[in-house]
Design a protein around this motif. Structure first.
Motif, PDB file in Angstrom:
ATOM      1  N   VAL A 140      49.218  10.258  35.080  1.00  9.02           N
ATOM      2  CA  VAL A 140      50.812   9.962  34.342  1.00  9.02           C
ATOM      3  C   VAL A 140      50.425   8.994  33.257  1.00  9.02           C
ATOM      4  O   VAL A 140      49.586   8.075  33.099  1.00  9.02           O
ATOM      5  CB  VAL A 140      51.871   9.567  35.243  1.00  9.02           C
ATOM      6  N   PRO A 141      51.482   9.022  32.233  1.00  7.75           N
ATOM      7  CA  PRO A 141      51.210   8.255  31.015  1.00  7.75           C
ATOM      8  C   PRO A 141      51.686   6.606  31.066  1.00  7.75           C
ATOM      9  O   PRO A 141      51.591   6.154  30.065  1.00  7.75           O
ATOM     10  CB  PRO A 141      51.891   9.040  29.870  1.00  7.75           C
ATOM     11  N   GLY A 142      52.390   6.495  32.110  1.00  3.68           N
ATOM     12  CA  GLY A 142      52.905   5.355  32.408  1.00  3.68           C
ATOM     13  C   GLY A 142      54.004   5.142  33.231  1.00  3.68           C
ATOM     14  O   GLY A 142      54.767   6.070  33.119  1.00  3.68           O
ATOM     15  N   TYR A 186      49.488   9.046  42.155  1.00  2.00           N
ATOM     16  CA  TYR A 186      49.498   9.165  40.751  1.00  2.00           C
ATOM     17  C   TYR A 186      48.329   8.007  40.288  1.00  2.00           C
ATOM     18  O   TYR A 186      48.086   7.185  40.982  1.00  2.00           O
ATOM     19  CB  TYR A 186      50.769   8.993  39.991  1.00  2.00           C
ATOM     20  N   GLU A 187      47.881   8.476  39.180  1.00  3.80           N
ATOM     21  CA  GLU A 187      47.054   7.243  38.502  1.00  3.80           C
ATOM     22  C   GLU A 187      47.525   7.305  36.967  1.00  3.80           C
ATOM     23  O   GLU A 187      47.751   8.144  36.250  1.00  3.80           O
ATOM     24  CB  GLU A 187      45.772   7.842  38.394  1.00  3.80           C
ATOM     25  N   VAL A 188      47.825   5.912  36.380  1.00  5.32           N
ATOM     26  CA  VAL A 188      48.172   5.722  35.063  1.00  5.32           C
ATOM     27  C   VAL A 188      46.919   5.739  34.217  1.00  5.32           C
ATOM     28  O   VAL A 188      46.065   5.218  34.266  1.00  5.32           O
ATOM     29  CB  VAL A 188      48.775   4.442  34.873  1.00  5.32           C
ATOM     30  N   ILE A 189      47.140   6.675  33.162  1.00  5.59           N
ATOM     31  CA  ILE A 189      45.941   6.968  32.162  1.00  5.59           C
ATOM     32  C   ILE A 189      46.486   7.128  30.927  1.00  5.59           C
ATOM     33  O   ILE A 189      47.703   7.524  30.816  1.00  5.59           O
ATOM     34  CB  ILE A 189      45.298   8.561  32.575  1.00  5.59           C
ATOM     35  N   ASP A 190      46.015   6.620  29.727  1.00  4.07           N
ATOM     36  CA  ASP A 190      46.316   6.932  28.394  1.00  4.07           C
ATOM     37  C   ASP A 190      46.808   8.318  28.325  1.00  4.07           C
ATOM     38  O   ASP A 190      46.093   9.244  28.451  1.00  4.07           O
ATOM     39  CB  ASP A 190      45.339   6.472  27.382  1.00  4.07           C
ATOM     40  N   VAL A 232      41.681  14.312  38.164  1.00  2.00           N
ATOM     41  CA  VAL A 232      42.926  14.433  39.071  1.00  2.00           C
ATOM     42  C   VAL A 232      43.212  16.053  38.980  1.00  2.00           C
ATOM     43  O   VAL A 232      42.459  16.803  38.559  1.00  2.00           O
ATOM     44  CB  VAL A 232      44.027  13.778  37.924  1.00  2.00           C
ATOM     45  N   ASP A 233      44.269  16.267  39.946  1.00  2.00           N
ATOM     46  CA  ASP A 233      44.537  17.678  40.402  1.00  2.00           C
ATOM     47  C   ASP A 233      45.610  18.122  39.289  1.00  2.00           C
ATOM     48  O   ASP A 233      45.509  19.324  39.191  1.00  2.00           O
ATOM     49  CB  ASP A 233      45.109  17.541  41.531  1.00  2.00           C
ATOM     50  N   ALA A 234      46.259  17.095  38.516  1.00  2.00           N
ATOM     51  CA  ALA A 234      47.575  17.616  37.775  1.00  2.00           C
ATOM     52  C   ALA A 234      47.606  16.626  36.700  1.00  2.00           C
ATOM     53  O   ALA A 234      47.127  15.310  37.165  1.00  2.00           O
ATOM     54  CB  ALA A 234      48.519  18.222  38.275  1.00  2.00           C
ATOM     55  N   GLY A 235      48.337  16.888  35.603  1.00  2.00           N
ATOM     56  CA  GLY A 235      48.595  15.513  34.494  1.00  2.00           C
ATOM     57  C   GLY A 235      50.070  16.065  33.879  1.00  2.00           C
ATOM     58  O   GLY A 235      50.416  17.164  33.904  1.00  2.00           O
ATOM     59  N   LEU A 236      50.530  14.811  34.018  1.00  2.00           N
ATOM     60  CA  LEU A 236      51.996  14.775  33.395  1.00  2.00           C
ATOM     61  C   LEU A 236      51.932  14.521  31.986  1.00  2.00           C
ATOM     62  O   LEU A 236      51.304  13.632  31.613  1.00  2.00           O
ATOM     63  CB  LEU A 236      52.731  13.408  33.809  1.00  2.00           C
ATOM     64  N   ILE A 237      52.166  15.694  31.048  1.00  2.00           N
ATOM     65  CA  ILE A 237      51.676  15.510  29.591  1.00  2.00           C
ATOM     66  C   ILE A 237      52.940  15.320  28.712  1.00  2.00           C
ATOM     67  O   ILE A 237      53.999  15.916  28.939  1.00  2.00           O
ATOM     68  CB  ILE A 237      50.983  16.641  29.231  1.00  2.00           C
ATOM     69  N   ILE A 238      52.709  14.395  27.762  1.00  2.00           N
ATOM     70  CA  ILE A 238      54.016  14.168  26.710  1.00  2.00           C
ATOM     71  C   ILE A 238      53.223  14.480  25.289  1.00  2.00           C
ATOM     72  O   ILE A 238      52.098  14.803  25.209  1.00  2.00           O
ATOM     73  CB  ILE A 238      54.362  12.622  26.995  1.00  2.00           C
ATOM     74  N   HIS A 239      54.075  14.355  24.448  1.00  2.00           N
ATOM     75  CA  HIS A 239      53.654  14.393  23.064  1.00  2.00           C
ATOM     76  C   HIS A 239      53.232  15.791  22.677  1.00  2.00           C
ATOM     77  O   HIS A 239      53.347  16.766  23.408  1.00  2.00           O
ATOM     78  CB  HIS A 239      52.505  13.341  22.419  1.00  2.00           C
TER      79      HIS A 239
END
Length: 284
Positions: free
Chosen positions: A110-112, A132-136, A149-156
């Motif tokens: 996750v991005p934050g 979850y893991e906070v990643i840039d 990671v198994d999945a990512g929460l993407i923005i931008h």
């Protein structure tokens, strides 16, 4: 003859993204009258801006709507500058497709924790108890591809480029929210202004920022060209599409739909215990 007093310097903190660059193009390139104010850009990722806003560092800042309850003592929401996902928004992506019911058992980048994307994910999963893991934000897609990671929460812009990286969308949280609420946009980001500047300054700065957004929408080609330097490798066509997703009539002014969306988003989060306080929402 009396010397006219110069007005103050206003630091405008925002993400180094094409949509934000597009919004502030007219100010940065002196295309509009800034009424004696001197605006200085401060560029940083959204989670860092959320943390800075907790301390009231900048006069004007982009923040996540999720963060607003924690800064409402210091800041008011500007009525322009919103980023709304209108039947689209942050996505959970993975290397291979799986059922959304499995998400609670997956490790998600996750991005934050203060991002609106994270709050939307909590609302979607109906829990904060997941791995979850906070990643840039710009490292999330590589982390998913590399199996960290198994999945990512993407923005931008990742929302438009994840398929180019061979990933699949598990759920689009903007689409989910739109369907759940009967057609409301998902509130993601907004611009806030420090209350201690006073009503007159707040209103003048608000109007200048609104005029900047309107100028870019009315001079789209030149503003997109300027914003390309922040588009992280996207083609002009793709960058223009991304900008159109997050700079539109809702950005010029939240309007009734936008205001209602913010109120519902934060109310549900408060009622489910994902935020500690439900602030009075004041728009300037």
């Amino acid at each position: 003859m009396a010397i006219k007093e110069e007005k103050m310097v206003i630091h405008v903190a925002h993400s180094p993204d094409s949509d934000d660059a597009f919004m502030f193009y007219a100010i940065n390139q002196n295309k509009i009258d800034t009424k004696g104010y001197r605006f200085i850009d401060v560029l940083s990722d959204i989670e860092t801006l959320n943390q800075k806003a907790l301390k009231g560092v900048y006069e004007v800042s982009a923040i996540s709507i999720h963060a607003f309850p924690y800064v409402a003592d210091k800041y008011a929401l500007l009525s322009s500058g919103a980023s709304m996902g209108d039947n689209y928004g942050p996505m959970i992506v993975a290397r291979e497709s799986f059922d959304v019911s499995e998400l609670k058992n997956k490790k998600i980048a996750v991005p934050g924790k203060l991002t609106s994307a994270f709050l939307a994910l909590e609302l979607f999963l109906e829990t904060s108890d997941f791995d979850y893991e906070v990643i840039d934000f710009d490292e999330i897609i590589p982390a998913v591809k590399e199996g960290k990671v198994d999945a990512g929460l993407i923005i931008h812009e990742g929302q438009l480029t994840y398929q180019d990286e061979g990933l699949v969308c598990i759920v689009d949280l903007g689409k989910w929210w739109y369907e759940k609420t009967g057609g409301l946009p998902l509130p993601l980001g907004g611009n806030v202004i420090r209350k201690d500047l006073g009503e007159e300054v707040m209103k003048e700065v608000s109007e200048i920022l609104r005029e900047s957004i309107k100028y870019s929408l009315e001079h789209r080609d030149e503003a997109v060209e300027y914003a390309l330097k922040y588009a992280r490798g996207m083609t002009k066509e793709k960058a223009d599409r991304f900008i159109g997703m997050y700079v539109n009539e809702l950005t010029v002014d939240y309007g009734e739909r936008g205001r209602k969306a913010i109120e519902l988003f934060l109310k549900e989060a408060y009622e489910k215990g994902f935020i500690d306080t439900l602030p009075e929402i004041k728009f300037v």
